[in-house]
Design a protein around this motif. Structure first.
Motif, PDB file in Angstrom:
ATOM      1  N   PHE A   1      -9.778   4.898   7.159  1.00 35.93           N
ATOM      2  CA  PHE A   1      -8.929   5.196   6.085  1.00 35.93           C
ATOM      3  C   PHE A   1      -9.455   4.805   4.641  1.00 35.93           C
ATOM      4  O   PHE A   1      -9.015   5.503   3.939  1.00 35.93           O
ATOM      5  CB  PHE A   1      -7.606   3.773   6.389  1.00 35.93           C
ATOM      6  N   THR A   2     -10.441   4.134   4.647  1.00 38.03           N
ATOM      7  CA  THR A   2     -11.114   3.843   3.224  1.00 38.03           C
ATOM      8  C   THR A   2     -11.858   5.354   3.138  1.00 38.03           C
ATOM      9  O   THR A   2     -11.800   5.812   2.040  1.00 38.03           O
ATOM     10  CB  THR A   2     -11.752   2.701   3.392  1.00 38.03           C
TER      11      THR A   2
ATOM     12  N   LEU B   1     -11.302   8.141   4.427  1.00 30.81           N
ATOM     13  CA  LEU B   1     -10.163   9.026   3.957  1.00 30.81           C
ATOM     14  C   LEU B   1      -9.637   9.339   2.660  1.00 30.81           C
ATOM     15  O   LEU B   1      -9.417  10.147   1.736  1.00 30.81           O
ATOM     16  CB  LEU B   1      -9.003   9.216   5.055  1.00 30.81           C
ATOM     17  N   GLY B   2      -9.315   8.104   2.288  1.00 27.28           N
ATOM     18  CA  GLY B   2      -8.918   7.518   0.775  1.00 27.28           C
ATOM     19  C   GLY B   2      -9.737   7.978  -0.222  1.00 27.28           C
ATOM     20  O   GLY B   2      -9.420   8.722  -1.143  1.00 27.28           O
TER      21      GLY B   2
ATOM     22  N   SER C   1     -10.416   0.154   9.373  1.00 31.61           N
ATOM     23  CA  SER C   1      -9.733   0.164   8.130  1.00 31.61           C
ATOM     24  C   SER C   1     -10.863   1.003   7.341  1.00 31.61           C
ATOM     25  O   SER C   1     -10.533   1.762   6.283  1.00 31.61           O
ATOM     26  CB  SER C   1      -9.405  -0.992   7.416  1.00 31.61           C
TER      27      SER C   1
ATOM     28  N   THR D   1      -6.984   2.826  -2.602  1.00 32.00           N
ATOM     29  CA  THR D   1      -8.248   2.642  -1.200  1.00 32.00           C
ATOM     30  C   THR D   1      -8.817   1.350  -1.413  1.00 32.00           C
ATOM     31  O   THR D   1      -9.196   0.568  -0.468  1.00 32.00           O
ATOM     32  CB  THR D   1      -8.962   3.886  -1.438  1.00 32.00           C
TER      33      THR D   1
ATOM     34  N   THR E   1       0.858  -1.099  -0.212  1.00 32.41           N
ATOM     35  CA  THR E   1       0.000   0.035  -0.028  1.00 32.41           C
ATOM     36  C   THR E   1       0.996   1.249  -0.065  1.00 32.41           C
ATOM     37  O   THR E   1       0.285   2.265  -0.370  1.00 32.41           O
ATOM     38  CB  THR E   1      -1.074  -0.079   1.204  1.00 32.41           C
TER      39      THR E   1
ATOM     40  N   CYS F   1       1.372   5.470  -2.563  1.00 32.10           N
ATOM     41  CA  CYS F   1       1.530   6.715  -1.833  1.00 32.10           C
ATOM     42  C   CYS F   1       2.874   7.542  -2.246  1.00 32.10           C
ATOM     43  O   CYS F   1       2.592   8.556  -2.319  1.00 32.10           O
ATOM     44  CB  CYS F   1       1.649   6.201  -0.241  1.00 32.10           C
TER      45      CYS F   1
END
Length: 159
Positions: A127-128, A130-131, A124, A100, A57, A61
Motif C-alpha cells: 500500500f505504501t 501504491l500510495g 503494508s 502514505t 487514514t 482519502c
C-alpha cells in the motif's frame, strides 16, 4: 466523448469511490477487526488502536475525493487545462504522500509497541508503494496540466 459526459463519468466514479470507502471504513474494517479480536482474545487490546488508525487514514482519502470532484466540475465547464486543476492535482499529490508516510510510520510504530505483526508491516509496504506511485502520477499530471494551461494562456494572447 464530450466534456460534460466525461465530467459526469468522473463524478460518478468519484462518488462510487466515496461510497465504497464508507462501506469499507464503517462496516468492513470494524466487522473484521471485531471478528479477529474474538478469534484471538490475546490481541483484543489492539482492536481500537487499529480501527482509529484506519479511520484516520480515511480522512486524506476523502480530501482527495473532494479535489477530484472539483477537477471533474472544471472539466465539465471546459476548463480542463487550468491553473486551478494543476493546483488541485498538486494538492492531491501532497496529501497522498503525507497519508502514505503516516500509514507506513504508524505501522512500524505499532510493530515496535507490540500491537502489530511483521507480516502486516510487510503487507503494508504494498500500500505504501501504491500510495507513492499515485502521488508521483498526480504530481506529474499537475506539471503537465500547468504546462498546458500556460501554453493555452499564450495562445489566447496571440492574435
Amino acid at each position: 466523448m464530450e466534456q460534460k459526459g466525461l465530467s459526469r463519468w468522473l463524478k460518478f466514479i468519484t462518488l462510487c469511490f466515496g461510497l465504497f470507502g464508507i462501506v469499507i471504513y464503517v462496516f468492513v474494517v470494524p466487522y473484521f477487526g471485531n471478528d479477529l479480536a474474538q478469534s484471538y482474545p490475546e490481541f483484543s487490546y489492539a482492536f481500537y488502536p487499529w480501527v482509529i488508525f484506519l479511520w484516520l487514514t480515511a480522512i486524506p482519502c476523502y480530501m482527495v475525493l473532494v479535489f477530484m470532484w472539483r477537477i471533474s466540475a472544471k472539466i465539465g465547464r471546459d476548463c480542463s487545462f487550468c491553473r486551478d486543476n494543476a493546483t488541485d492535482l498538486k494538492r492531491i499529490a501532497v496529501i497522498t504522500i503525507a497519508d502514505t508516510i503516516f500509514f507506513f510510520v504508524t505501522n512500524v510504530v505499532f510493530l515496535f509497541i507490540g500491537i502489530s505483526h511483521p507480516s502486516i508491516v510487510l503487507a503494508s509496504t504494498v500500500f505504501t508503494f501504491l500510495g507513492i506511485a499515485f502521488a508521483v502520477i498526480s504530481g506529474a499530471l499537475s506539471h503537465l496540466v500547468l504546462k498546458a494551461a500556460k501554453l493555452q494562456e499564450e495562445n489566447e494572447l496571440t492574435i
